[in-house]
Motif scaffolding. Structure first.
Motif, PDB file in Angstrom:
ATOM      1  N   ILE A  41       0.850  -1.186   0.000  1.00 57.56           N
ATOM      2  CA  ILE A  41       0.000   0.000   0.000  1.00 57.56           C
ATOM      3  C   ILE A  41       0.888   1.239   0.000  1.00 57.56           C
ATOM      4  O   ILE A  41       1.817   1.349   0.799  1.00 57.56           O
ATOM      5  CB  ILE A  41      -0.934   0.008   1.231  1.00 57.56           C
ATOM      6  CG1 ILE A  41      -1.788  -1.270   1.262  1.00 57.56           C
ATOM      7  CG2 ILE A  41      -1.823   1.245   1.207  1.00 57.56           C
ATOM      8  CD1 ILE A  41      -2.689  -1.437   0.075  1.00 57.56           C
ATOM      9  N   VAL A  42       0.600   2.159  -0.921  1.00 58.23           N
ATOM     10  CA  VAL A  42       1.377   3.386  -1.005  1.00 58.23           C
ATOM     11  C   VAL A  42       1.268   4.153   0.307  1.00 58.23           C
ATOM     12  O   VAL A  42       0.172   4.395   0.818  1.00 58.23           O
ATOM     13  CB  VAL A  42       0.888   4.259  -2.185  1.00 58.23           C
ATOM     14  CG1 VAL A  42       1.613   5.597  -2.198  1.00 58.23           C
ATOM     15  CG2 VAL A  42       1.103   3.537  -3.502  1.00 58.23           C
ATOM     16  N   GLY A  43       2.419   4.536   0.865  1.00 62.83           N
ATOM     17  CA  GLY A  43       2.456   5.295   2.108  1.00 62.83           C
ATOM     18  C   GLY A  43       2.524   4.451   3.362  1.00 62.83           C
ATOM     19  O   GLY A  43       2.849   4.978   4.429  1.00 62.83           O
ATOM     20  N   ASP A  44       2.229   3.126   3.266  1.00 57.59           N
ATOM     21  CA  ASP A  44       2.291   2.262   4.443  1.00 57.59           C
ATOM     22  C   ASP A  44       3.704   1.695   4.608  1.00 57.59           C
ATOM     23  O   ASP A  44       4.409   1.459   3.620  1.00 57.59           O
ATOM     24  CB  ASP A  44       1.299   1.105   4.312  1.00 57.59           C
ATOM     25  CG  ASP A  44      -0.128   1.549   4.582  1.00 57.59           C
ATOM     26  OD1 ASP A  44      -0.319   2.753   4.851  1.00 57.59           O
ATOM     27  OD2 ASP A  44      -1.043   0.715   4.504  1.00 57.59           O
ATOM     28  N   PRO A  45       4.137   1.467   5.844  1.00 55.24           N
ATOM     29  CA  PRO A  45       5.476   0.893   6.051  1.00 55.24           C
ATOM     30  C   PRO A  45       5.542  -0.552   5.567  1.00 55.24           C
ATOM     31  O   PRO A  45       4.634  -1.352   5.824  1.00 55.24           O
ATOM     32  CB  PRO A  45       5.673   0.989   7.571  1.00 55.24           C
ATOM     33  CG  PRO A  45       4.286   1.082   8.142  1.00 55.24           C
ATOM     34  CD  PRO A  45       3.451   1.782   7.117  1.00 55.24           C
ATOM     35  N   LEU A  46       6.609  -0.885   4.844  1.00 49.86           N
ATOM     36  CA  LEU A  46       6.861  -2.234   4.352  1.00 49.86           C
ATOM     37  C   LEU A  46       8.268  -2.633   4.762  1.00 49.86           C
ATOM     38  O   LEU A  46       9.044  -1.809   5.247  1.00 49.86           O
ATOM     39  CB  LEU A  46       6.718  -2.286   2.828  1.00 49.86           C
ATOM     40  CG  LEU A  46       5.367  -1.885   2.233  1.00 49.86           C
ATOM     41  CD1 LEU A  46       5.495  -1.735   0.717  1.00 49.86           C
ATOM     42  CD2 LEU A  46       4.305  -2.923   2.574  1.00 49.86           C
ATOM     43  N   SER A  47       8.610  -3.893   4.550  1.00 49.97           N
ATOM     44  CA  SER A  47       9.969  -4.334   4.859  1.00 49.97           C
ATOM     45  C   SER A  47      10.294  -5.559   4.018  1.00 49.97           C
ATOM     46  O   SER A  47       9.414  -6.268   3.537  1.00 49.97           O
ATOM     47  CB  SER A  47      10.121  -4.672   6.352  1.00 49.97           C
ATOM     48  OG  SER A  47       9.356  -5.815   6.684  1.00 49.97           O
ATOM     49  N   LEU A  48      11.589  -5.776   3.837  1.00 54.15           N
ATOM     50  CA  LEU A  48      12.063  -6.999   3.189  1.00 54.15           C
ATOM     51  C   LEU A  48      13.173  -7.589   4.045  1.00 54.15           C
ATOM     52  O   LEU A  48      13.867  -6.885   4.779  1.00 54.15           O
ATOM     53  CB  LEU A  48      12.533  -6.735   1.755  1.00 54.15           C
ATOM     54  CG  LEU A  48      13.562  -5.637   1.478  1.00 54.15           C
ATOM     55  CD1 LEU A  48      14.977  -6.170   1.671  1.00 54.15           C
ATOM     56  CD2 LEU A  48      13.415  -5.133   0.059  1.00 54.15           C
ATOM     57  N   SER A  49      13.317  -8.909   3.952  1.00 55.47           N
ATOM     58  CA  SER A  49      14.277  -9.626   4.775  1.00 55.47           C
ATOM     59  C   SER A  49      15.457 -10.058   3.913  1.00 55.47           C
ATOM     60  O   SER A  49      15.272 -10.683   2.863  1.00 55.47           O
ATOM     61  CB  SER A  49      13.621 -10.852   5.423  1.00 55.47           C
ATOM     62  OG  SER A  49      14.554 -11.591   6.177  1.00 55.47           O
ATOM     63  N   VAL A  50      16.672  -9.709   4.348  1.00 52.08           N
ATOM     64  CA  VAL A  50      17.881 -10.065   3.603  1.00 52.08           C
ATOM     65  C   VAL A  50      18.834 -10.831   4.510  1.00 52.08           C
ATOM     66  O   VAL A  50      18.734 -10.780   5.737  1.00 52.08           O
ATOM     67  CB  VAL A  50      18.584  -8.805   3.033  1.00 52.08           C
ATOM     68  CG1 VAL A  50      17.652  -8.025   2.132  1.00 52.08           C
ATOM     69  CG2 VAL A  50      19.105  -7.921   4.159  1.00 52.08           C
ATOM     70  N   ARG A  51      19.760 -11.532   3.870  1.00 57.11           N
ATOM     71  CA  ARG A  51      20.800 -12.240   4.616  1.00 57.11           C
ATOM     72  C   ARG A  51      22.093 -12.182   3.800  1.00 57.11           C
ATOM     73  O   ARG A  51      22.083 -12.407   2.585  1.00 57.11           O
ATOM     74  CB  ARG A  51      20.418 -13.698   4.862  1.00 57.11           C
ATOM     75  CG  ARG A  51      21.388 -14.441   5.786  1.00 57.11           C
ATOM     76  CD  ARG A  51      20.959 -15.880   6.058  1.00 57.11           C
ATOM     77  NE  ARG A  51      21.156 -16.744   4.907  1.00 57.11           N
ATOM     78  CZ  ARG A  51      20.201 -17.160   4.093  1.00 57.11           C
ATOM     79  NH1 ARG A  51      18.941 -16.777   4.305  1.00 57.11           N
ATOM     80  NH2 ARG A  51      20.454 -17.940   3.071  1.00 57.11           N
ATOM     81  N   VAL A  52      23.181 -11.854   4.465  1.00 56.95           N
ATOM     82  CA  VAL A  52      24.498 -11.842   3.828  1.00 56.95           C
ATOM     83  C   VAL A  52      25.209 -13.126   4.224  1.00 56.95           C
ATOM     84  O   VAL A  52      25.315 -13.443   5.411  1.00 56.95           O
ATOM     85  CB  VAL A  52      25.319 -10.612   4.257  1.00 56.95           C
ATOM     86  CG1 VAL A  52      26.711 -10.662   3.630  1.00 56.95           C
ATOM     87  CG2 VAL A  52      24.599  -9.332   3.860  1.00 56.95           C
TER      88      VAL A  52
END
Length: 690
Positions: free
Chosen positions: A198-209
């Motif tokens: 949703i535009v304007g809503d907080p989002l996140s993605l999960s990464v791993r090195v």
């Protein structure tokens, strides 16, 4: 070459008759034995020889041609083989295998290169598929002739079969590994990423090195959202980490994530990854502020209410300010209108503010207009449809909004009929360039009959009216956007007057442009993949001959000169051969395009490994050897013997053959049968006569 194939029987009498004769002979012989007759065994021999002669036995000899066994050598040509000296190792191994296999007797060798570009000529998105190539090479080969396969690869194979399937291949599958065991490479893994947001809503993605031997150390990871400056966070190696972000417009948005190179790197291509998130607007919140009622007010309301995704707050001035009767302003409506809440508290929550024929008259304090001007500067959108009052002392231009409005009124109002026309800028701007009928020199649109004269202070005039004066201005102010239409007769198009015009499409595009939708950006660079090519489009308000630099996923660059076309577009294309993220720039504009898989399997892990192919070798009785340990010997082995040793690899010698002809030699010639039968009977009679 003739070979003994066995003994065949071709009875001279039906089998049933032979069985009946055999039973009679057995009965007679048994009776003779019971009576103790002399010479009975010679009679048995004579009858047996006669029955055997009637069975007509023959020795079968076959004329055979030995067929060569088939060995398949699969050479990995995937992009990861270009790391270090892997491709050179593979070429040397291929040359050595040709010599060694040529020296083996009765062996036919097929050499197949696989793992490069797809069959269509475009980039291969499915990773390295060596076993698919092996199956194709063996499509016309009987399994009885398959001697075995030898794979020359770095071990990163993405179609390795399970053990159960590998055991049914029909021959040993050996692997010669290029590279070195125990290689170290830092790589970035996207564990989880949203597909929509949703535009304007907080989002996140999960990464791993991931990096062998560096668990717990901090690595700088940079996240770049298309069109925004990058942000860097510290991520512990070997652990999952959440990175927050926010989408600011609808439609697809590319997000690129990269990690700083480590001390040991095989390639930097897997230090980058990308995701594409589709932005979706939950609701478009619109504040419509109308002046005194007029014929076009209903058109605005119908247009906005027709879209279920629009939340409309409509504020209408039903009473002209000059009418004074002592009634307090707060009591001018049946229900107290929440002016302070709208123009102070919740103003930033609106996506678009529309002033329709509004005249300044003391209803809204000057501070509220300043709030709206600040709202635009901070990224808001303002659309103003002018009435004749825009050229009077009651104009909105006499408020703090003058700082963001691109047109300054002169005080003149034209009241003659005119047809709205596109300006030179309007023919290039995506809001107006492709409007229905816009390409004609004289569009078949209905006329309007009122226009406020203004002097443009900034912005682009997309449409003109009476005497070529600006009819519509668009401008970027701070982080926000402003549009002005200097007439209150757009409703004539909606009513179909003189054929009407593209009023709904024009206003829809205006709203989307102010919402910063990428497809309506007037100054942008974009690209999209189409099969084996990358199509490039540059949208600009003026012709631009600057070449575009295209950077491939592997880092190679090339320049493309675009050809100017209609609607402010300049187009061009380049062939593509590798999947991944392509970066484009002309010095001022930049773009990202995904070809095939955004994060190709081929570069997810580039370390040479035996882990994927060892189970296949075990199931097929093959072996895995590192070329750094030396080139093993190649032998022919019998089907029931071991197929690999410490220093050698075995290919099965099946010795399959083709039968060219068959010859039968009678086992009991007629003269021999006659002698045996007569001799047996004569001896029997002789014994009886004694």
């Amino acid at each position: 070459m003739e070979n003994f194939a066995g003994i065949a029987f071709e009875p001279l009498l039906p089998v049933e008759v032979l069985i009946a004769l055999a039973l009679v002979a057995f009965a007679v012989s048994a009776l003779a034995v019971l009576r103790r007759a002399g010479g009975v065994w010679w009679r048995v021999i004579a009858m047996a020889c006669g029955l055997l002669a009637l069975a007509n036995p023959a020795i079968v000899q076959e004329d055979r041609s030995v067929l060569p066994d088939v060995a398949v050598v699969v050479i990995d040509d995937s992009p990861s083989m270009g790391i270090g000296e892997r491709r050179q190792q593979a070429a040397e191994a291929e040359a050595a295998l040709k010599d060694k296999l040529k020296a083996l007797p009765n062996l036919e060798t097929h050499i197949v290169h696989a793992g490069g570009q797809a069959a269509s000529g475009g980039p291969n998105d499915d990773g390295t598929r060596l076993f698919e190539a092996l199956d194709h090479a063996l499509a016309d080969t009987p399994r009885e002739r398959f001697a075995g396969a030898i794979l020359v690869t770095d071990g990163q194979v993405h179609d390795a079969p399970p053990k159960e399937t590998a055991a049914k291949i029909g021959g040993p599958v050996h692997t010669l590994l290029v590279g070195k065991p125990g290689e170290i490479d830092r790589r970035l893994v996207i564990e989880r990423a949203p597909r929509y947001g949703i535009v304007g809503d907080p989002l996140s993605l999960s990464v791993r090195v991931e990096e062998a031997g560096a668990d717990g150390k901090l690595a700088p990871v940079t996240l770049t959202i298309q069109g925004h400056p990058p942000q860097t966070v510290m991520v512990p190696v070997g652990a999952s980490h959440e990175i927050p972000f926010v989408l600011d417009h609808g439609g697809p948005t590319f997000i690129e994530i990269s990690v700083e190179p480590g001390q040991h790197e095989l390639t930097l291509q897997n230090n980058r990854a990308a995701v594409m998130v589709n932005g979706v607007r939950d609701r478009l919140r619109v504040l419509l502020i109308s002046g005194e009622p007029h014929a076009g007010e209903r058109v605005w309301r119908n247009l906005l209410k027709a879209d279920p995704s629009v939340d409309l707050v409509h504020f209408t001035i039903l009473r002209p300010p000059e009418k004074q009767d002592g009634t307090p302003i707060r009591e001018l409506s049946l229900i107290a209108f929440p002016i302070r809440e709208l123009f102070e508290v919740k103003l930033p929550q609106f996506d678009l503010i529309i002033f329709d024929r509004y005249r300044r008259g003391g209803i809204l304090p000057q501070q509220y207009f300043q709030n709206i001007a600040d709202y635009v500067q901070n990224g808001g959108a303002l659309l103003e449809a002018s009435s004749p009052d825009f050229g009077t002392p009651f104009s909105l231009y006499r408020t703090p909004l003058a700082a963001v409005l691109p047109g300054r009124p002169t005080g003149v109002v034209f009241t003659e009929g005119f047809t709205p026309l596109l300006s030179d800028a309007g023919r290039r701007h995506p809001v107006t360039a492709d409007l229905p009928g816009a390409r004609a020199k004289q569009p078949a649109w209905g006329r309007w009959f009122r226009q406020v004269e203004v002097e443009p202070t900034h912005g682009d005039a997309l449409m003109t009216g009476v005497g070529g004066h600006p009819l519509m201005l668009l401008d970027r102010v701070g982080k926000g956007r402003v549009a002005q239409i200097f007439s209150d007769h757009t409703w004539l198009w909606a009513r179909g007057f003189e054929g009407g015009g593209p009023e709904a499409e024009l206003l829809r595009r205006l709203a989307h442009w102010m919402m910063k939708e990428p497809e309506l950006e007037e100054d942008a660079l974009s690209a999209s993949s189409a099969g084996d090519r990358l199509d490039i489009v540059r949208q600009s308000m003026k012709p631009d001959a600057t070449p575009v630099t295209v950077t491939t996923p592997s880092g190679a660059t090339q320049q493309v000169t675009l050809k100017d076309s209609d609607g402010g577009h300049a187009t061009g294309s380049v062939p593509v051969r590798e999947p991944g993220l392509y970066r484009l720039s002309d010095g001022t504009r930049s773009a990202i395009a995904a070809v095939g898989a955004i994060n190709p399997k081929e570069f997810a892990d580039v370390r040479a490994t035996d882990a994927l192919l060892t189970p296949v070798a075990q199931a097929s009785k093959g072996a895995v050897r590192w070329l750094v340990d030396g080139m093993p010997e190649i032998r022919s082995v019998a089907p029931d013997r071991d197929r690999a040793g410490r220093t050698w690899l075995g290919l099965v010698a099946h010795r399959d053959y083709l039968v060219n002809g068959v010859q039968q030699v009678p086992l009991m010639p007629a003269i021999l049968v006659l002698i045996l039968v007569i001799g047996g009977l004569a001896l029997a009679w002789h014994r009886e006569g004694r």
